[in-house]
Write a protein that holds these residues in place. Structure first.
Motif, PDB file in Angstrom:
ATOM      1  N   MET A   1       0.848  -1.169   0.000  1.00  0.00           N
ATOM      2  CA  MET A   1       0.000   0.000   0.000  1.00  0.00           C
ATOM      3  C   MET A   1       0.899   1.239   0.000  1.00  0.00           C
ATOM      4  N   TYR A   2       0.551   2.215  -0.791  1.00  0.00           N
ATOM      5  CA  TYR A   2       1.284   3.473  -0.836  1.00  0.00           C
ATOM      6  C   TYR A   2       0.316   4.614  -0.623  1.00  0.00           C
ATOM      7  N   THR A   3       0.827   5.708  -0.108  1.00  0.00           N
ATOM      8  CA  THR A   3       0.052   6.939  -0.036  1.00  0.00           C
ATOM      9  C   THR A   3       0.458   7.783  -1.228  1.00  0.00           C
ATOM     10  N   CYS A   4      -0.501   8.102  -2.073  1.00  0.00           N
ATOM     11  CA  CYS A   4      -0.228   8.853  -3.295  1.00  0.00           C
ATOM     12  C   CYS A   4      -0.522  10.332  -3.095  1.00  0.00           C
ATOM     13  N   ILE A   5       0.267  11.155  -3.768  1.00  0.00           N
ATOM     14  CA  ILE A   5       0.033  12.589  -3.772  1.00  0.00           C
ATOM     15  C   ILE A   5      -1.188  12.863  -4.639  1.00  0.00           C
ATOM     16  N   GLY A   6      -2.194  13.517  -4.056  1.00  0.00           N
ATOM     17  CA  GLY A   6      -3.410  13.828  -4.797  1.00  0.00           C
ATOM     18  C   GLY A   6      -3.408  15.236  -5.335  1.00  0.00           C
ATOM     19  N   SER A   7      -2.857  16.159  -4.561  1.00  0.00           N
ATOM     20  CA  SER A   7      -2.782  17.546  -5.010  1.00  0.00           C
ATOM     21  C   SER A   7      -1.591  18.206  -4.336  1.00  0.00           C
ATOM     22  N   ILE A   8      -1.143  19.295  -4.923  1.00  0.00           N
ATOM     23  CA  ILE A   8       0.024  20.017  -4.417  1.00  0.00           C
ATOM     24  C   ILE A   8      -0.344  21.484  -4.311  1.00  0.00           C
ATOM     25  N   LEU A   9      -0.034  22.075  -3.175  1.00  0.00           N
ATOM     26  CA  LEU A   9      -0.350  23.472  -2.923  1.00  0.00           C
ATOM     27  C   LEU A   9       0.451  24.380  -3.850  1.00  0.00           C
ATOM     28  N   LEU A  10      -0.246  25.185  -4.611  1.00  0.00           N
ATOM     29  CA  LEU A  10       0.389  26.122  -5.530  1.00  0.00           C
ATOM     30  C   LEU A  10       1.325  27.052  -4.752  1.00  0.00           C
TER      31      LEU A  10
ATOM     32  N   ARG B   1       1.416  14.945  -8.924  1.00  0.00           N
ATOM     33  CA  ARG B   1       0.229  14.172  -8.605  1.00  0.00           C
ATOM     34  C   ARG B   1       0.471  12.725  -9.023  1.00  0.00           C
ATOM     35  N   GLY B   2       0.170  11.787  -8.135  1.00  0.00           N
ATOM     36  CA  GLY B   2       0.386  10.379  -8.425  1.00  0.00           C
ATOM     37  C   GLY B   2       1.675   9.824  -7.842  1.00  0.00           C
ATOM     38  N   ASP B   3       2.601  10.704  -7.410  1.00  0.00           N
ATOM     39  CA  ASP B   3       3.804  10.219  -6.735  1.00  0.00           C
ATOM     40  C   ASP B   3       3.389   9.410  -5.508  1.00  0.00           C
ATOM     41  N   GLU B   4       4.108   8.345  -5.237  1.00  0.00           N
ATOM     42  CA  GLU B   4       3.802   7.480  -4.096  1.00  0.00           C
ATOM     43  C   GLU B   4       4.864   7.675  -3.019  1.00  0.00           C
ATOM     44  N   ILE B   5       4.438   8.059  -1.826  1.00  0.00           N
ATOM     45  CA  ILE B   5       5.372   8.270  -0.716  1.00  0.00           C
ATOM     46  C   ILE B   5       5.752   6.913  -0.137  1.00  0.00           C
ATOM     47  N   THR B   6       7.053   6.631  -0.088  1.00  0.00           N
ATOM     48  CA  THR B   6       7.524   5.366   0.486  1.00  0.00           C
ATOM     49  C   THR B   6       8.232   5.559   1.825  1.00  0.00           C
ATOM     50  N   HIS B   7       8.869   6.722   2.019  1.00  0.00           N
ATOM     51  CA  HIS B   7       9.595   7.000   3.267  1.00  0.00           C
ATOM     52  C   HIS B   7       9.408   8.467   3.659  1.00  0.00           C
ATOM     53  N   VAL B   8       9.263   8.711   4.945  1.00  0.00           N
ATOM     54  CA  VAL B   8       9.233  10.069   5.501  1.00  0.00           C
ATOM     55  C   VAL B   8      10.317  10.142   6.568  1.00  0.00           C
ATOM     56  N   ASN B   9      11.322  10.973   6.339  1.00  0.00           N
ATOM     57  CA  ASN B   9      12.442  11.131   7.282  1.00  0.00           C
ATOM     58  C   ASN B   9      13.053   9.794   7.681  1.00  0.00           C
TER      59      ASN B   9
ATOM     60  N   VAL C   1      11.709   6.850   7.706  1.00  0.00           N
ATOM     61  CA  VAL C   1      10.741   5.849   8.179  1.00  0.00           C
ATOM     62  C   VAL C   1      10.018   5.269   6.971  1.00  0.00           C
ATOM     63  N   ASN C   2      10.076   3.950   6.832  1.00  0.00           N
ATOM     64  CA  ASN C   2       9.369   3.274   5.748  1.00  0.00           C
ATOM     65  C   ASN C   2       7.876   3.322   6.063  1.00  0.00           C
ATOM     66  N   VAL C   3       7.109   4.027   5.232  1.00  0.00           N
ATOM     67  CA  VAL C   3       5.675   4.192   5.466  1.00  0.00           C
ATOM     68  C   VAL C   3       4.830   3.447   4.430  1.00  0.00           C
ATOM     69  N   MET C   4       5.467   2.517   3.721  1.00  0.00           N
ATOM     70  CA  MET C   4       4.756   1.823   2.637  1.00  0.00           C
ATOM     71  C   MET C   4       3.569   1.003   3.129  1.00  0.00           C
ATOM     72  N   THR C   5       3.598   0.535   4.353  1.00  0.00           N
ATOM     73  CA  THR C   5       2.487  -0.279   4.852  1.00  0.00           C
ATOM     74  C   THR C   5       1.587   0.505   5.802  1.00  0.00           C
ATOM     75  N   PHE C   6       1.845   1.802   5.978  1.00  0.00           N
ATOM     76  CA  PHE C   6       1.066   2.628   6.906  1.00  0.00           C
ATOM     77  C   PHE C   6      -0.247   3.061   6.270  1.00  0.00           C
ATOM     78  N   GLU C   7      -1.256   3.203   7.108  1.00  0.00           N
ATOM     79  CA  GLU C   7      -2.505   3.821   6.672  1.00  0.00           C
ATOM     80  C   GLU C   7      -2.228   5.289   6.375  1.00  0.00           C
ATOM     81  N   LYS C   8      -3.061   5.885   5.534  1.00  0.00           N
ATOM     82  CA  LYS C   8      -2.866   7.275   5.128  1.00  0.00           C
ATOM     83  C   LYS C   8      -2.774   8.208   6.338  1.00  0.00           C
ATOM     84  N   GLN C   9      -3.610   8.003   7.348  1.00  0.00           N
ATOM     85  CA  GLN C   9      -3.620   8.871   8.512  1.00  0.00           C
ATOM     86  C   GLN C   9      -2.268   8.866   9.227  1.00  0.00           C
TER      87      GLN C   9
END
Length: 75
Positions: free
Chosen positions: A1-10, A20-28, A30-38
């Motif tokens: 499961m990936y969290t996808c970018i839906g929109s980007i602030l102008l 749009r459509g980029d999939e976040i795999t890591h934040v700082n 931390v592997n977030v590939m299996t995390f819920e969006k929240q």
């Protein structure tokens, strides 16, 4: 499961870097590939408090294949 970018602030820090459509795999680191969006959003909000954000994403290239990219805004 990936969290996808839906929109980007102008004009925001990710504008013209993330797509749009980029999939976040890591934040700082931390592997977030299996995390819920929240939970991914929670990690992103923690970054806004610390002033540091390092993302690793997957993005479709022109041929539809996934490739890894890194995003680290300048401070």
């Amino acid at each position: 499961m990936y969290t996808c970018i839906g929109s980007i602030l102008l004009g925001g820090p990710a504008y013209r870097i993330l797509r749009r459509g980029d999939e976040i795999t890591h934040v700082n680191g931390v592997n977030v590939m299996t995390f819920e969006k929240q939970m991914v959003v929670w990690h992103l909000k923690q970054s806004s408090r610390t002033g540091y954000l390092h993302l690793r994403i997957k993005r479709d290239d022109l041929e539809g294949k996934k490739k890894n990219s890194k995003f680290e805004p300048h401070h």
